[in-house]
Design a protein around this motif. Structure first.
Motif, PDB file in Angstrom:
ATOM      1  N   THR A  93       0.830  -1.207   0.000  1.00  9.77           N
ATOM      2  CA  THR A  93       0.000   0.000   0.000  1.00  9.77           C
ATOM      3  C   THR A  93       0.865   1.257   0.000  1.00  9.77           C
ATOM      4  OG1 THR A  93      -1.746  -1.177   1.195  1.00  9.77           O
ATOM      5  CG2 THR A  93      -1.803   1.237   1.252  1.00  9.77           C
ATOM      6  N   LEU A  94       1.892   1.270   0.850  1.00 13.04           N
ATOM      7  CA  LEU A  94       2.784   2.429   0.903  1.00 13.04           C
ATOM      8  C   LEU A  94       3.477   2.661  -0.436  1.00 13.04           C
ATOM      9  CD1 LEU A  94       4.352   1.787   4.436  1.00 13.04           C
ATOM     10  CD2 LEU A  94       2.912   3.741   3.801  1.00 13.04           C
ATOM     11  N   GLU A  95       3.978   1.596  -1.053  1.00 11.93           N
ATOM     12  CA  GLU A  95       4.651   1.724  -2.339  1.00 11.93           C
ATOM     13  C   GLU A  95       3.669   2.173  -3.425  1.00 11.93           C
ATOM     14  OE1 GLU A  95       7.500   1.649  -5.374  1.00 11.93           O
ATOM     15  OE2 GLU A  95       7.733   1.721  -3.190  1.00 11.93           O
ATOM     16  N   SER A  96       2.435   1.739  -3.349  1.00 10.01           N
ATOM     17  CA  SER A  96       1.425   2.164  -4.321  1.00 10.01           C
ATOM     18  C   SER A  96       1.120   3.653  -4.181  1.00 10.01           C
ATOM     19  CB  SER A  96       0.139   1.347  -4.136  1.00 10.01           C
ATOM     20  OG  SER A  96       0.378  -0.030  -4.365  1.00 10.01           O
ATOM     21  N   LEU A  97       1.144   4.151  -2.951  1.00 10.43           N
ATOM     22  CA  LEU A  97       0.874   5.564  -2.712  1.00 10.43           C
ATOM     23  C   LEU A  97       2.083   6.456  -2.984  1.00 10.43           C
ATOM     24  CD1 LEU A  97      -1.138   5.228   0.626  1.00 10.43           C
ATOM     25  CD2 LEU A  97      -2.050   6.002  -1.573  1.00 10.43           C
ATOM     26  N   TYR A  98       3.275   5.951  -2.688  1.00 14.06           N
ATOM     27  CA  TYR A  98       4.512   6.744  -2.803  1.00 14.06           C
ATOM     28  C   TYR A  98       5.542   5.950  -3.601  1.00 14.06           C
ATOM     29  CZ  TYR A  98       1.921   8.694   1.086  1.00 14.06           C
ATOM     30  OH  TYR A  98       0.914   9.201   1.873  1.00 14.06           O
ATOM     31  N   PRO A  99       5.286   5.723  -4.894  1.00 14.56           N
ATOM     32  CA  PRO A  99       6.121   4.804  -5.682  1.00 14.56           C
ATOM     33  C   PRO A  99       7.581   5.228  -5.752  1.00 14.56           C
ATOM     34  CG  PRO A  99       4.620   6.067  -7.090  1.00 14.56           C
ATOM     35  CD  PRO A  99       4.202   6.319  -5.694  1.00 14.56           C
ATOM     36  N   GLY A 100       8.461   4.228  -5.583  1.00 14.32           N
ATOM     37  CA  GLY A 100       9.895   4.466  -5.699  1.00 14.32           C
ATOM     38  C   GLY A 100      10.541   5.099  -4.496  1.00 14.32           C
ATOM     39  N   ARG A 101       9.803   5.179  -3.359  1.00 16.46           N
ATOM     40  CA  ARG A 101      10.353   5.885  -2.189  1.00 16.46           C
ATOM     41  C   ARG A 101      10.332   5.048  -0.915  1.00 16.46           C
ATOM     42  NH1 ARG A 101       7.222  10.903  -0.953  1.00 16.46           N
ATOM     43  NH2 ARG A 101       8.877  11.104   0.588  1.00 16.46           N
ATOM     44  N   ILE A 102       9.864   3.808  -0.976  1.00 18.72           N
ATOM     45  CA  ILE A 102       9.631   3.026   0.241  1.00 18.72           C
ATOM     46  C   ILE A 102      10.684   1.929   0.398  1.00 18.72           C
ATOM     47  CG2 ILE A 102       8.001   1.549   1.457  1.00 18.72           C
ATOM     48  CD1 ILE A 102       7.137   4.491   1.238  1.00 18.72           C
ATOM     49  N   ASP A 103      11.258   1.840   1.608  1.00 20.42           N
ATOM     50  CA  ASP A 103      12.204   0.779   1.982  1.00 20.42           C
ATOM     51  C   ASP A 103      11.579  -0.080   3.071  1.00 20.42           C
ATOM     52  OD1 ASP A 103      14.265   1.806   0.323  1.00 20.42           O
ATOM     53  OD2 ASP A 103      14.914   3.172   1.908  1.00 20.42           O
ATOM     54  N   LEU A 104      11.906  -1.371   3.045  1.00 20.92           N
ATOM     55  CA  LEU A 104      11.414  -2.297   4.072  1.00 20.92           C
ATOM     56  C   LEU A 104      12.591  -2.974   4.751  1.00 20.92           C
ATOM     57  CD1 LEU A 104       9.348  -3.912   5.633  1.00 20.92           C
ATOM     58  CD2 LEU A 104       8.944  -5.317   3.595  1.00 20.92           C
ATOM     59  N   GLY A 105      12.993  -2.421   5.896  1.00 22.94           N
ATOM     60  CA  GLY A 105      14.036  -3.028   6.709  1.00 22.94           C
ATOM     61  C   GLY A 105      13.409  -3.962   7.727  1.00 22.94           C
ATOM     62  N   LEU A 158       5.454  -5.497  -7.027  1.00 22.47           N
ATOM     63  CA  LEU A 158       6.028  -4.197  -6.680  1.00 22.47           C
ATOM     64  C   LEU A 158       7.499  -4.344  -6.295  1.00 22.47           C
ATOM     65  CD1 LEU A 158       3.133  -2.553  -4.629  1.00 22.47           C
ATOM     66  CD2 LEU A 158       3.696  -2.271  -7.047  1.00 22.47           C
ATOM     67  N   ASN A 159       8.275  -3.352  -6.676  1.00 22.78           N
ATOM     68  CA  ASN A 159       9.714  -3.366  -6.400  1.00 22.78           C
ATOM     69  C   ASN A 159       9.982  -2.614  -5.103  1.00 22.78           C
ATOM     70  OD1 ASN A 159      12.494  -3.548  -6.595  1.00 22.78           O
ATOM     71  ND2 ASN A 159      12.676  -1.813  -7.986  1.00 22.78           N
ATOM     72  N   ILE A 160       9.890  -3.326  -3.990  1.00 23.26           N
ATOM     73  CA  ILE A 160      10.129  -2.733  -2.672  1.00 23.26           C
ATOM     74  C   ILE A 160      11.418  -3.312  -2.119  1.00 23.26           C
ATOM     75  CG2 ILE A 160       9.203  -2.407  -0.354  1.00 23.26           C
ATOM     76  CD1 ILE A 160       6.413  -2.950  -1.560  1.00 23.26           C
ATOM     77  N   PRO A 161      12.474  -2.509  -1.995  1.00 22.93           N
ATOM     78  CA  PRO A 161      13.745  -3.043  -1.489  1.00 22.93           C
ATOM     79  C   PRO A 161      13.603  -3.583  -0.069  1.00 22.93           C
ATOM     80  CG  PRO A 161      14.051  -0.876  -2.486  1.00 22.93           C
ATOM     81  CD  PRO A 161      12.574  -1.096  -2.368  1.00 22.93           C
ATOM     82  N   ILE A 162      14.035  -4.806   0.127  1.00 22.47           N
ATOM     83  CA  ILE A 162      14.056  -5.420   1.460  1.00 22.47           C
ATOM     84  C   ILE A 162      15.481  -5.378   1.995  1.00 22.47           C
ATOM     85  CG2 ILE A 162      13.789  -7.598   2.721  1.00 22.47           C
ATOM     86  CD1 ILE A 162      11.472  -8.290   0.948  1.00 22.47           C
ATOM     87  N   TRP A 163      15.621  -4.956   3.233  1.00 23.22           N
ATOM     88  CA  TRP A 163      16.896  -4.933   3.949  1.00 23.22           C
ATOM     89  C   TRP A 163      16.813  -5.896   5.126  1.00 23.22           C
ATOM     90  CZ3 TRP A 163      20.944  -1.009   3.541  1.00 23.22           C
ATOM     91  CH2 TRP A 163      20.739  -0.084   2.510  1.00 23.22           C
ATOM     92  N   ILE A 164      17.937  -6.483   5.472  1.00 21.71           N
ATOM     93  CA  ILE A 164      18.056  -7.233   6.723  1.00 21.71           C
ATOM     94  C   ILE A 164      18.804  -6.370   7.721  1.00 21.71           C
ATOM     95  CG2 ILE A 164      18.969  -9.276   7.867  1.00 21.71           C
ATOM     96  CD1 ILE A 164      16.654  -9.868   5.988  1.00 21.71           C
ATOM     97  N   LEU A 165      18.208  -6.185   8.887  1.00 22.97           N
ATOM     98  CA  LEU A 165      18.835  -5.437   9.975  1.00 22.97           C
ATOM     99  C   LEU A 165      19.389  -6.418  10.984  1.00 22.97           C
ATOM    100  CD1 LEU A 165      16.972  -3.376   8.553  1.00 22.97           C
ATOM    101  CD2 LEU A 165      16.452  -2.425  10.783  1.00 22.97           C
ATOM    102  N   GLY A 166      20.468  -6.047  11.643  1.00 24.76           N
ATOM    103  CA  GLY A 166      21.019  -6.959  12.623  1.00 24.76           C
ATOM    104  C   GLY A 166      21.952  -6.294  13.602  1.00 24.76           C
ATOM    105  N   SER A 167      22.188  -7.005  14.700  1.00 21.94           N
ATOM    106  CA  SER A 167      23.171  -6.574  15.695  1.00 21.94           C
ATOM    107  C   SER A 167      24.064  -7.746  16.095  1.00 21.94           C
ATOM    108  CB  SER A 167      22.463  -6.009  16.930  1.00 21.94           C
ATOM    109  OG  SER A 167      21.586  -6.980  17.488  1.00 21.94           O
ATOM    110  N   SER A 168      24.030  -8.820  15.272  1.00 21.52           N
ATOM    111  CA  SER A 168      24.844 -10.007  15.543  1.00 21.52           C
ATOM    112  C   SER A 168      25.218 -10.635  14.210  1.00 21.52           C
ATOM    113  CB  SER A 168      24.067 -11.011  16.408  1.00 21.52           C
ATOM    114  OG  SER A 168      22.972 -11.536  15.674  1.00 21.52           O
TER     115      SER A 168
END
Length: 336
Positions: A93-105, A158-168
């Motif tokens: 939904t976010l990417e549909s509303l704001y295309p090309g600007r959304i990241d998913l960490g 949809l092309n939503i970049p996925i990131w992996i976050l970590g502390s280990s």
């Protein structure tokens, strides 16, 4: 020079409300956009009286709707709290509303205590299924597939970049195996930073999303006109972590002139270790600290948190940090 980005937990300061904290978040994001920052990420935490970004997807929509060009995303969504389908639909939904600007960490910690985690998702399986949940989430963003009965709408294709976050090392290994960009939480968990970066870069496998390793490292940056003023502003976040360690989380406290009169030395030593990679001081001090940090990590991007009690001082800190970024870029261009 590498891009600079901003991480915001929408701090609720003492005596204030979540409403004002969220308004301040949008104001800061608009300021960051004007200063040319690359991303503006919000983090998911729950049952924390000093953090207003618990409904992270909602806050991302609020910030994206009030800005125009800066990328907006999660740093991160704590996937064990949610079903992958729900997150796919929210970010679709976010990417549909704001295309090309959304990241998913994505992170595998609950962002809360265990009792709160259970209240969030009563059938939660914990972090053990995180890799499978990430892969399931990726499938929901694939183009329409008639063999997959459950579809994310919006979401699929949809092309939503996925990131992996970590502390280990776990997140580093997963990001490498899946060929995803990796962000390390060195702003509060510095111990495994260098080992995690080595693991990620050594074992990285190219994917459809990413052909080469891409690392973003996190730091706290508190910039002011003088070292003394920056160190005073920094006491607010130091107090915040001290209270959390005591199990007494509270709203962000105003800065104080001297922490040593209020807290025992052993607690302050522990906090200083947590903030090993913090850059606190005047622009000259910040520039020297960040130059060393970037050289040490060979990061592709820097994301920083600026947890400051006074909103105008926080905006000023971002202004000074942008000046440091530009000075580092000029210095890099001259040396190259």
């Amino acid at each position: 020079m590498i891009p600079f980005s901003v991480l915001d937990l929408s701090p609720i300061v003492e005596g204030n409300t979540a409403t004002q904290a969220l308004h301040n978040t949008l104001s800061l994001a608009q300021h960051a956009e004007q200063l040319g920052y690359n991303r503006y990420w919000m983090a998911e935490h729950h049952n924390m009286p000093g953090i207003a970004s618990a409904a992270t997807s909602v806050v991302i929509g609020y910030v994206a709707g009030g800005t125009k060009t800066i990328r907006v995303g999660s740093g991160g969504i704590m996937l064990p709290n949610h079903s992958p389908l729900v997150i796919a639909e929210q970010f679709g939904t976010l990417e549909s509303l704001y295309p090309g600007r959304i990241d998913l960490g994505l992170g595998r910690a609950p962002g809360s205590d265990q009792m709160t985690a259970r209240a969030l998702r009563r059938d939660a399986t914990g972090p053990d299924t995180f890799p499978q949940d990430v892969v399931e989430l990726q499938r929901y963003f694939q183009p329409d597939d008639t063999s997959q009965f459950v579809q994310a709408v919006p979401g699929n294709g949809l092309n939503i970049p996925i990131w992996i976050l970590g502390s280990s090392l776990f997140g580093a290994q997963l990001a490498a195996i899946l060929g995803l960009p990796y962000a390390f939480a060195s702003h509060f968990a510095p111990n495994d930073l260098m080992r995690a970066l080595q693991v990620y870069r050594t074992h990285f496998k190219p994917s459809a999303q990413l052909k080469e390793p891409y690392v973003m490292v996190a730091a706290n940056i508190i910039a002011a006109d003088t070292d003394q003023e920056a160190e005073r502003l920094f006491t607010s976040v130091q107090q915040q972590f001290l209270y959390i360690r005591r199990g007494k989380a509270r709203q962000m406290q105003p800065p104080v002139d001297d922490l040593t009169s209020q807290w025992p030395d052993y607690e302050l030593a522990g906090i200083n270790s947590v903030f090993r990679y913090a850059a606190v001081g005047s622009p000259r001090t910040i520039q020297r600290t960040l130059a060393h940090f970037i050289e040490q990590t060979q990061a592709d991007e820097l994301i920083f948190s600026a947890p400051i009690y006074d909103h105008e001082a926080r905006k000023h800190s971002l202004t000074l940090t942008a000046q440091v970024r530009d000075a580092l870029a000029t210095q890099h261009a001259v040396t190259v």
